[in-house]
Design a protein around this motif. Structure first.
Motif, short mmCIF file in Angstrom:
data_model
loop_
_atom_site.label_atom_id
_atom_site.label_comp_id
_atom_site.label_asym_id
_atom_site.label_seq_id
_atom_site.Cartn_x
_atom_site.Cartn_y
_atom_site.Cartn_z
N THR A 1 0.82 -1.21 0.00
CA THR A 1 0.00 0.00 0.00
C THR A 1 0.86 1.26 0.00
OG1 THR A 1 -1.77 -1.16 1.14
CG2 THR A 1 -1.84 1.23 1.20
N LEU A 2 1.80 1.37 0.91
CA LEU A 2 2.62 2.57 1.00
C LEU A 2 3.47 2.80 -0.26
CD1 LEU A 2 3.19 4.95 2.85
CD2 LEU A 2 5.05 3.63 3.86
N PRO A 3 4.16 1.77 -0.81
CA PRO A 3 4.89 1.99 -2.06
C PRO A 3 3.96 2.41 -3.21
CG PRO A 3 5.65 -0.02 -1.01
CD PRO A 3 4.45 0.45 -0.24
N LEU A 4 2.75 1.87 -3.25
CA LEU A 4 1.80 2.27 -4.29
C LEU A 4 1.41 3.74 -4.15
CD1 LEU A 4 -0.66 -0.71 -4.75
CD2 LEU A 4 0.58 0.49 -6.54
N LEU A 5 1.20 4.18 -2.92
CA LEU A 5 0.87 5.59 -2.71
C LEU A 5 2.03 6.49 -3.12
CD1 LEU A 5 -1.07 5.50 0.67
CD2 LEU A 5 -2.00 5.85 -1.62
N HIS A 6 3.27 6.05 -2.89
CA HIS A 6 4.43 6.82 -3.36
C HIS A 6 4.46 6.86 -4.88
CE1 HIS A 6 6.69 7.96 0.22
NE2 HIS A 6 6.34 6.80 0.75
N ARG B 1 -7.47 -1.37 2.15
CA ARG B 1 -6.71 -0.29 2.79
C ARG B 1 -6.32 0.77 1.76
NH1 ARG B 1 -0.89 0.28 5.22
NH2 ARG B 1 -1.24 2.05 6.58
N LEU B 2 -5.85 0.33 0.60
CA LEU B 2 -5.47 1.27 -0.45
C LEU B 2 -6.66 2.13 -0.85
CD1 LEU B 2 -3.44 2.37 -2.54
CD2 LEU B 2 -4.25 0.55 -4.08
N LEU B 3 -7.79 1.48 -1.11
CA LEU B 3 -8.99 2.23 -1.51
C LEU B 3 -9.46 3.17 -0.42
CD1 LEU B 3 -10.93 -0.54 -3.46
CD2 LEU B 3 -9.54 1.34 -4.39
N SER B 4 -9.32 2.75 0.82
CA SER B 4 -9.70 3.61 1.94
C SER B 4 -8.81 4.84 2.01
CB SER B 4 -9.63 2.82 3.25
OG SER B 4 -9.86 3.66 4.34
N ARG C 1 -9.98 10.94 -3.64
CA ARG C 1 -10.01 12.24 -2.97
C ARG C 1 -8.86 13.12 -3.44
NH1 ARG C 1 -7.23 12.54 2.62
NH2 ARG C 1 -5.93 10.70 2.68
N PHE C 2 -7.96 12.54 -4.23
CA PHE C 2 -6.84 13.28 -4.79
C PHE C 2 -7.15 13.58 -6.26
CE2 PHE C 2 -5.21 10.37 -1.53
CZ PHE C 2 -4.74 11.30 -0.62
N SER C 3 -7.40 14.82 -6.57
CA SER C 3 -7.76 15.22 -7.92
C SER C 3 -6.70 14.73 -8.92
CB SER C 3 -7.88 16.74 -8.00
OG SER C 3 -8.30 17.14 -9.26
N GLY C 4 -7.17 14.13 -10.00
CA GLY C 4 -6.27 13.59 -11.01
C GLY C 4 -5.94 12.12 -10.80
N VAL C 5 -6.37 11.54 -9.70
CA VAL C 5 -6.13 10.12 -9.41
C VAL C 5 -7.48 9.41 -9.47
CG1 VAL C 5 -5.23 8.42 -7.78
CG2 VAL C 5 -4.14 10.69 -7.97
N TRP C 6 -7.63 8.51 -10.44
CA TRP C 6 -8.89 7.84 -10.73
C TRP C 6 -8.79 6.34 -10.49
CZ3 TRP C 6 -12.99 10.84 -12.45
CH2 TRP C 6 -12.67 12.15 -12.82
N ILE C 7 -9.85 5.74 -10.00
CA ILE C 7 -9.93 4.30 -9.78
C ILE C 7 -10.88 3.74 -10.86
CG2 ILE C 7 -10.62 2.48 -8.16
CD1 ILE C 7 -10.22 4.90 -6.00
N VAL C 8 -10.35 2.87 -11.70
CA VAL C 8 -11.13 2.33 -12.82
C VAL C 8 -11.23 0.82 -12.64
CG1 VAL C 8 -11.29 2.14 -15.34
CG2 VAL C 8 -10.24 4.17 -14.30
N GLN D 1 -7.52 -0.62 -12.23
CA GLN D 1 -6.40 0.28 -12.43
C GLN D 1 -6.55 1.57 -11.65
OE1 GLN D 1 -7.25 0.85 -16.58
NE2 GLN D 1 -5.75 -0.67 -17.22
N LEU D 2 -5.41 2.17 -11.40
CA LEU D 2 -5.37 3.57 -11.00
C LEU D 2 -4.89 4.33 -12.22
CD1 LEU D 2 -3.66 3.51 -7.48
CD2 LEU D 2 -6.10 3.70 -8.03
N GLU D 3 -5.60 5.37 -12.58
CA GLU D 3 -5.18 6.22 -13.69
C GLU D 3 -4.89 7.60 -13.12
OE1 GLU D 3 -7.36 6.27 -17.34
OE2 GLU D 3 -7.97 4.17 -17.13
N VAL D 4 -3.69 8.07 -13.38
CA VAL D 4 -3.29 9.40 -12.97
C VAL D 4 -3.32 10.25 -14.24
CG1 VAL D 4 -1.55 10.81 -11.80
CG2 VAL D 4 -1.90 8.42 -11.12
N ILE D 5 -4.42 10.99 -14.38
CA ILE D 5 -4.71 11.70 -15.61
C ILE D 5 -5.78 12.75 -15.31
CG2 ILE D 5 -6.50 10.05 -16.30
CD1 ILE D 5 -5.43 10.29 -19.20
#
Length: 143
Positions: free
Chosen positions: A24-29, A61-64, A87-94, A107-111
C-alpha cells in the motif's frame, strides 16, 4: 512505533496490519510521483492493480486511503465499468467487469480525465447526423 503523515484531517499510518504485503505505502508513493509527473510534463500513468500481489486487506486499505472524490461514472458496455475520482484530484480508480461480472481490469489512472469518459470522435459524428435528422423532422413535420 508507527509513523504518521498528516493528510488534511486524516492521519495515514505506514504500520502494516498482520497479513498485509506492505504494497500500500509503495503504491501511494508511486501515485504521488505519477501525479507530480502529470503536473510537470502532462504525462499520464496507468497502474495495473491486478498485477500487484495484494495480501488480505491490502486492496481495501489502499482504496480507503485514496478515498472518494466528487466524480463517479458507471458505463455499461460489454460489462460494467466504474470510474471514480479519488479524494486526490487527477487520481482515478477504474474497475472493469465483463458481462459475466468477472473483474477483467482494475487500475489507477493518474490523468486529468480517463479516456473512457471522453466522447469518441466517431460517436460525435454519428450524434451530429442523428441530431440533424431530429431537427429536419421537427422543421418539416410528418410527411
Amino acid at each position: 512505533m508507527s509513523v504518521f503523515e498528516q493528510k488534511g484531517s486524516e492521519a495515514v499510518s505506514n504500520r502494516a496490519m498482520p497479513g498485509m504485503t506492505h504494497n500500500t505505502l509503495p503504491l501511494l508513493h508511486e501515485v504521488r510521483h505519477a501525479l507530480e509527473r502529470l503536473l510537470r510534463t502532462g504525462e499520464s500513468t496507468i497502474i495495473d492493480l491486478r498485477a500487484i500481489p495484494f495480501g488480505p486487506g491490502d486492496e481495501e486499505r489502499l482504496l480507503s486511503l485514496l478515498g472518494e472524490g466528487e466524480v463517479a461514472a458507471t458505463l455499461d458496455a460489454l460489462g460494467r465499468t466504474t470510474v471514480r475520482e479519488s479524494r486526490f484530484s487527477g487520481v482515478w480508480i477504474v474497475d472493469h467487469y465483463n458481462s459475466e461480472a468477472e473483474r477483467i481490469a482494475f487500475q489507477l489512472e493518474v490523468i486529468e480525465i480517463p479516456a473512457l469518459l471522453r466522447a469518441q470522435t466517431e460517436d460525435m459524428y454519428q450524434s451530429l447526423g442523428a441530431l440533424d435528422s431530429v431537427l429536419n423532422a421537427e422543421m418539416h413535420g410528418p410527411e
